[in-house]
Design an enzyme around this catalytic site. Structure first.
Site, PDB file in Angstrom:
ATOM      1  N   ARG A  14      -2.549  -5.618  -8.416  1.00 21.19           N
ATOM      2  CA  ARG A  14      -1.458  -6.566  -8.166  1.00 21.19           C
ATOM      3  C   ARG A  14      -1.335  -7.623  -9.245  1.00 21.19           C
ATOM      4  O   ARG A  14      -0.255  -8.056  -9.594  1.00 21.19           O
ATOM      5  CB  ARG A  14      -1.647  -7.256  -6.811  1.00 21.19           C
ATOM      6  CG  ARG A  14      -1.442  -6.340  -5.631  1.00 21.19           C
ATOM      7  CD  ARG A  14      -1.971  -6.952  -4.372  1.00 21.19           C
ATOM      8  NE  ARG A  14      -3.403  -7.212  -4.514  1.00 21.19           N
ATOM      9  CZ  ARG A  14      -4.145  -7.859  -3.635  1.00 21.19           C
ATOM     10  NH1 ARG A  14      -3.587  -8.332  -2.556  1.00 21.19           N
ATOM     11  NH2 ARG A  14      -5.438  -8.029  -3.838  1.00 21.19           N
ATOM     12  N   LYS A  62     -16.077  -6.140   5.967  1.00 23.75           N
ATOM     13  CA  LYS A  62     -15.027  -7.093   6.318  1.00 23.75           C
ATOM     14  C   LYS A  62     -14.937  -7.184   7.828  1.00 23.75           C
ATOM     15  O   LYS A  62     -15.218  -6.209   8.529  1.00 23.75           O
ATOM     16  CB  LYS A  62     -13.675  -6.621   5.777  1.00 23.75           C
ATOM     17  CG  LYS A  62     -13.500  -6.827   4.288  1.00 23.75           C
ATOM     18  CD  LYS A  62     -12.076  -6.466   3.903  1.00 23.75           C
ATOM     19  CE  LYS A  62     -11.816  -6.703   2.432  1.00 23.75           C
ATOM     20  NZ  LYS A  62     -10.461  -6.318   2.053  1.00 23.75           N
ATOM     21  N   SER A  89      -3.338  -7.771   3.132  1.00 21.34           N
ATOM     22  CA  SER A  89      -3.410  -7.609   4.589  1.00 21.34           C
ATOM     23  C   SER A  89      -3.743  -8.946   5.245  1.00 21.34           C
ATOM     24  O   SER A  89      -3.200  -9.284   6.299  1.00 21.34           O
ATOM     25  CB  SER A  89      -4.460  -6.558   4.947  1.00 21.34           C
ATOM     26  OG  SER A  89      -4.090  -5.328   4.381  1.00 21.34           O
ATOM     27  N   HIS A 147       0.841  -1.207   0.000  1.00 17.70           N
ATOM     28  CA  HIS A 147       0.000   0.000   0.000  1.00 17.70           C
ATOM     29  C   HIS A 147       0.880   1.263   0.000  1.00 17.70           C
ATOM     30  O   HIS A 147       0.578   2.232  -0.693  1.00 17.70           O
ATOM     31  CB  HIS A 147      -0.875   0.054   1.258  1.00 17.70           C
ATOM     32  CG  HIS A 147      -1.846  -1.076   1.405  1.00 17.70           C
ATOM     33  ND1 HIS A 147      -1.911  -1.862   2.524  1.00 17.70           N
ATOM     34  CD2 HIS A 147      -2.805  -1.542   0.569  1.00 17.70           C
ATOM     35  CE1 HIS A 147      -2.871  -2.755   2.384  1.00 17.70           C
ATOM     36  NE2 HIS A 147      -3.423  -2.596   1.205  1.00 17.70           N
TER      37      HIS A 147
HETATM   38  N1  COA Z   1      -0.373  -4.027  -1.745  1.00 18.36           N
HETATM   39  C1  COA Z   1      -0.770  -4.874  -0.792  1.00 18.36           C
HETATM   40  N2  COA Z   1      -2.032  -5.303  -0.646  1.00 18.36           N
HETATM   41  C2  COA Z   1      -2.914  -4.823  -1.511  1.00 18.36           C
HETATM   42  C3  COA Z   1      -2.583  -3.932  -2.530  1.00 18.36           C
HETATM   43  C4  COA Z   1      -1.236  -3.536  -2.637  1.00 18.36           C
HETATM   44  N3  COA Z   1      -0.813  -2.719  -3.576  1.00 18.36           N
HETATM   45  N4  COA Z   1      -3.685  -3.645  -3.230  1.00 18.36           N
HETATM   46  C5  COA Z   1      -4.679  -4.327  -2.662  1.00 18.36           C
HETATM   47  N5  COA Z   1      -4.222  -5.040  -1.626  1.00 18.36           N
HETATM   48  C6  COA Z   1      -4.979  -5.960  -0.783  1.00 18.36           C
HETATM   49  C7  COA Z   1      -5.433  -5.357   0.512  1.00 18.36           C
HETATM   50  O1  COA Z   1      -4.480  -5.540   1.530  1.00 18.36           O
HETATM   51  C8  COA Z   1      -6.696  -6.115   0.797  1.00 18.36           C
HETATM   52  O2  COA Z   1      -6.362  -7.327   1.419  1.00 18.36           O
HETATM   53  P1  COA Z   1      -7.418  -8.098   2.340  1.00 18.36           P
HETATM   54  O3  COA Z   1      -8.582  -8.448   1.455  1.00 18.36           O
HETATM   55  O4  COA Z   1      -6.648  -9.258   2.786  1.00 18.36           O
HETATM   56  O5  COA Z   1      -7.799  -7.145   3.430  1.00 18.36           O
HETATM   57  C9  COA Z   1      -7.252  -6.446  -0.592  1.00 18.36           C
HETATM   58  O6  COA Z   1      -6.154  -6.321  -1.477  1.00 18.36           O
HETATM   59  C10 COA Z   1      -8.353  -5.543  -1.006  1.00 18.36           C
HETATM   60  O7  COA Z   1      -7.860  -4.220  -1.043  1.00 18.36           O
HETATM   61  P2  COA Z   1      -8.536  -2.934  -0.426  1.00 18.36           P
HETATM   62  O8  COA Z   1      -7.838  -1.785  -1.051  1.00 18.36           O
HETATM   63  O9  COA Z   1      -8.565  -2.962   1.050  1.00 18.36           O
HETATM   64  O10 COA Z   1      -9.925  -2.988  -1.074  1.00 18.36           O
HETATM   65  P3  COA Z   1     -11.259  -3.466  -0.494  1.00 18.36           P
HETATM   66  O11 COA Z   1     -11.856  -4.273  -1.585  1.00 18.36           O
HETATM   67  O12 COA Z   1     -11.166  -4.069   0.832  1.00 18.36           O
HETATM   68  O13 COA Z   1     -11.979  -2.064  -0.298  1.00 18.36           O
HETATM   69  C11 COA Z   1     -12.837   0.060  -0.952  1.00 18.36           C
HETATM   70  C12 COA Z   1     -12.275  -1.263  -1.367  1.00 18.36           C
HETATM   71  C13 COA Z   1     -12.649   0.370   0.498  1.00 18.36           C
HETATM   72  C14 COA Z   1     -12.110   1.089  -1.750  1.00 18.36           C
HETATM   73  C15 COA Z   1     -14.353   0.027  -1.319  1.00 18.36           C
HETATM   74  O14 COA Z   1     -14.996  -1.002  -0.604  1.00 18.36           O
HETATM   75  C16 COA Z   1     -15.018   1.352  -1.033  1.00 18.36           C
HETATM   76  O15 COA Z   1     -14.863   2.300  -1.767  1.00 18.36           O
HETATM   77  N6  COA Z   1     -15.826   1.418   0.063  1.00 18.36           N
HETATM   78  C17 COA Z   1     -16.571   2.600   0.433  1.00 18.36           C
HETATM   79  C18 COA Z   1     -18.067   2.441   0.087  1.00 18.36           C
HETATM   80  C19 COA Z   1     -18.309   2.687  -1.371  1.00 18.36           C
HETATM   81  O16 COA Z   1     -18.066   3.748  -1.904  1.00 18.36           O
HETATM   82  N7  COA Z   1     -18.826   1.660  -2.042  1.00 18.36           N
HETATM   83  C20 COA Z   1     -19.052   1.687  -3.457  1.00 18.36           C
HETATM   84  C21 COA Z   1     -17.758   1.477  -4.187  1.00 18.36           C
HETATM   85  S1  COA Z   1     -17.957   0.694  -5.695  1.00 18.36           S
END
Ligand code: COA
Length: 164
Positions: A90, A41, A128, A17
């Site tokens: 990724r 989550k 994560s 990140h």
């Molecule tokens: N390096 C390391 N890990 C990475 C990474 C990187 N470059 N890119 C992604 N990841 C991993 C994260 O660690 C995470 O791991 P986990 O699932 O084990 O926790 C996983 O990939 C998902 O990444 P993350 O960026 O946390 O995305 P998410 O899918 O959990 O969340 C949000 C995405 C928060 C951006 C999205 O849910 C959101 O915008 N929420 C707000 C509500 C909203 O607007 N909803 C409508 C959106 S369409």
């Protein structure tokens, strides 16, 4: 001045990140690394703990700040005057979900553009969850997360408090 929001769950933040945020800061004037409060989550670290860790990770970067937001990402981006959403990519497996999210965010607000940055090779396998699972099982996560996060993982394992 172009503001970008890099949102995620960051539970916890990893070098993967941090790499994305630091590279985004070379492209934009201000980068807000924002913890989404509602992600469906099950969280290991609280929002306050994640923010505390993120603030320490970005303390040395003038253009990067850590924050948290409730509700919709595009609403938060608008509120912050951001016109860009940053996402890290990724592998091909990330593509489908990322493409869907980018399309939904564009539908919600077509003024805000999603920009993908490819993860560096050494970070493509990090998430994560894999960090938490490895650490809890007794494996080393050195070099994959900053020392402050390693320290927090150890404290959580020992039932000690993380926040000062
Ligand atoms: N390096 C390391 N890990 C990475 C990474 C990187 N470059 N890119 C992604 N990841 C991993 C994260 O660690 C995470 O791991 P986990 O699932 O084990 O926790 C996983 O990939 C998902 O990444 P993350 O960026 O946390 O995305 P998410 O899918 O959990 O969340 C949000 C995405 C928060 C951006 C999205 O849910 C959101 O915008 N929420 C707000 C509500 C909203 O607007 N909803 C409508 C959106 S369409």
């Amino acid at each position: 001045m172009t503001v970008a929001v890099y949102a995620g769950t960051f539970d916890p933040i990893t070098y993967g990140h941090i790499d994305i945020a630091v590279r985004a800061a070379k492209l934009f004037d201000r980068v807000i690394v924002a913890v989404a409060e509602e992600t469906y989550k099950e969280n290991y670290f609280s929002i306050a703990e994640r923010l505390y860790l993120m603030k320490q990770c970005f303390a040395a970067y003038d253009k990067i700040e850590a924050s948290a937001f409730p509700g919709l990402l595009v609403a938060y981006a608008r509120e912050q005057g951001a016109s860009v959403i940053i996402r890290g990519m990724r592998a091909v497996s990330d593509f489908e979900m990322e493409f869907q999210m980018a399309a939904m965010n564009r539908k919600l607000d077509e003024q805000i553009e999603t920009i993908f940055l490819p993860a560096q090779n050494q970070n493509t396998f990090i998430s994560s969850s894999i960090i938490k699972k490895t650490f809890i099982a007794g494996g080393s996560v050195q070099g994959l997360v900053p020392p402050v996060v390693e320290d927090a993982l150890m404290k959580r394992k020992q039932g000690k408090s993380i926040l000062p």
